[in-house]
Design an enzyme around this catalytic site. Structure first.
Site, short mmCIF file in Angstrom:
data_model
loop_
_atom_site.label_atom_id
_atom_site.label_comp_id
_atom_site.label_asym_id
_atom_site.label_seq_id
_atom_site.Cartn_x
_atom_site.Cartn_y
_atom_site.Cartn_z
N SER A 13 70.84 -2.39 -45.50
CA SER A 13 69.79 -2.15 -44.50
C SER A 13 70.27 -2.65 -43.00
O SER A 13 71.24 -3.42 -43.05
CB SER A 13 68.45 -2.81 -44.70
OG SER A 13 67.63 -2.07 -45.77
N CYS A 14 69.58 -2.19 -42.18
CA CYS A 14 69.98 -2.70 -40.71
C CYS A 14 70.10 -4.07 -40.72
O CYS A 14 69.14 -4.78 -40.99
CB CYS A 14 68.79 -1.96 -39.80
SG CYS A 14 68.58 -2.81 -38.23
N PRO A 15 71.01 -4.74 -39.89
CA PRO A 15 71.75 -4.00 -38.98
C PRO A 15 73.26 -4.02 -39.70
O PRO A 15 74.18 -3.77 -39.06
CB PRO A 15 71.98 -5.08 -37.83
CG PRO A 15 72.11 -6.29 -38.61
CD PRO A 15 70.99 -6.11 -39.69
N LEU A 16 73.30 -4.30 -40.94
CA LEU A 16 74.54 -4.26 -41.88
C LEU A 16 75.56 -3.01 -41.67
O LEU A 16 76.54 -3.00 -41.43
CB LEU A 16 74.33 -4.68 -43.13
CG LEU A 16 73.95 -6.03 -43.43
CD1 LEU A 16 73.65 -6.32 -45.07
CD2 LEU A 16 74.40 -7.18 -43.03
N ASP A 40 70.88 4.08 -45.59
CA ASP A 40 70.06 3.69 -44.83
C ASP A 40 69.59 4.76 -43.68
O ASP A 40 70.55 5.12 -42.99
CB ASP A 40 70.30 2.34 -43.98
CG ASP A 40 69.08 2.15 -42.93
OD1 ASP A 40 68.14 2.49 -43.05
OD2 ASP A 40 69.71 1.16 -42.10
#
Lengths: 75, 156
Positions: A13-16, A40
């Site tokens: 998920s954000c921000p990965l 995502d």
């Protein structure tokens, strides 16, 4: 499309996806292409925004089997 | 092109409010920003080596989605905070959200600078050996030296 390196961000998920795409680009040479796979849905807008703000080129965005595939060319 | 800058003031020490500073800082760093986070008051808890006491409470947090409606009287019971924290962590993991430790490490790897408020350290008698490194200890004036020249400055 040919690519030089692949990074699979599936399940992240954000921000990965963005933060790790940036990391994956670090040891690549200018002009090389990184293939990023992400699940995502927020990554679609984020990858474009990342490209716009960093000067890298998002060559293509596509959907393959429920995942998004991005081709990012290093500046 | 001059490097853009972002400053964040992190004032909260709960699990939910710990995420925004680290998510925004790591993202900005990935976009090429020069980033500093100034940790003050409860935000200082986010600099501890051990983050297990960073928790979430459903109490006085009516916006928190709960699997079943929970009266305030129940939320007050011992162990509810630990339970809510455990459930929240499971939810974050299930959705592929990084742990706080991982996001914090990503920030440090990307050269995000962590500044701890010296006043808070003294006020709450924190032991600096309990904090991660590298952390710089400074006051408001030092923070403004950087914040005054930023493109984005956020208070969380």
């Amino acid at each position: 499309m040919n690519f030089d390196k692949e990074f699979n961000a599936s399940g992240m998920s954000c921000p990965l996806p963005i933060v790790k795409t940036k990391k994956a680009l670090v040891d690549m040479a200018s002009g090389q292409v990184l293939k990023v796979i992400a699940t995502d849905s927020g990554a679609v807008k984020d990858m474009q925004a990342f490209a716009d703000q960093t000067g890298n080129t998002l060559l293509s965005t596509s959907e393959e089997g429920g995942a998004y595939v991005f081709m990012m060319q290093k500046k | 092109m001059t490097t853009k800058k972002m400053a964040i003031i992190a004032t909260k020490g709960t699990l939910d409010m710990a995420y925004p500073p680290f998510i925004l800082a790591s993202t900005a760093a990935a976009l090429g920003y020069d980033v500093q986070i100034f940790f003050t008051f409860y935000g200082l808890q986010l600099l501890r080596k051990d983050l297990s006491n960073v928790m979430i409470s459903p109490l006085a947090n009516p916006a928190m989605p709960m699997p079943i409606p929970m009266p305030v009287m129940v939320q007050m019971l011992p162990g509810m905070e630990s339970m809510a924290t455990m459930m929240m962590k499971q939810k974050l993991k299930k959705h592929g959200v990084a742990s706080l430790e991982e996001l914090r490490d990503l920030c440090l790897e990307a050269d995000v600078k962590f500044v701890a408020c010296q006043l808070t350290v003294d006020l709450f008698e924190f032991d600096k050996s309990e904090f991660i490194e590298p952390v710089e200890y400074a006051g408001a004036a030092a923070f403004f030296g950087f914040a005054g020249e930023t493109d984005i400055c956020l208070f969380v």
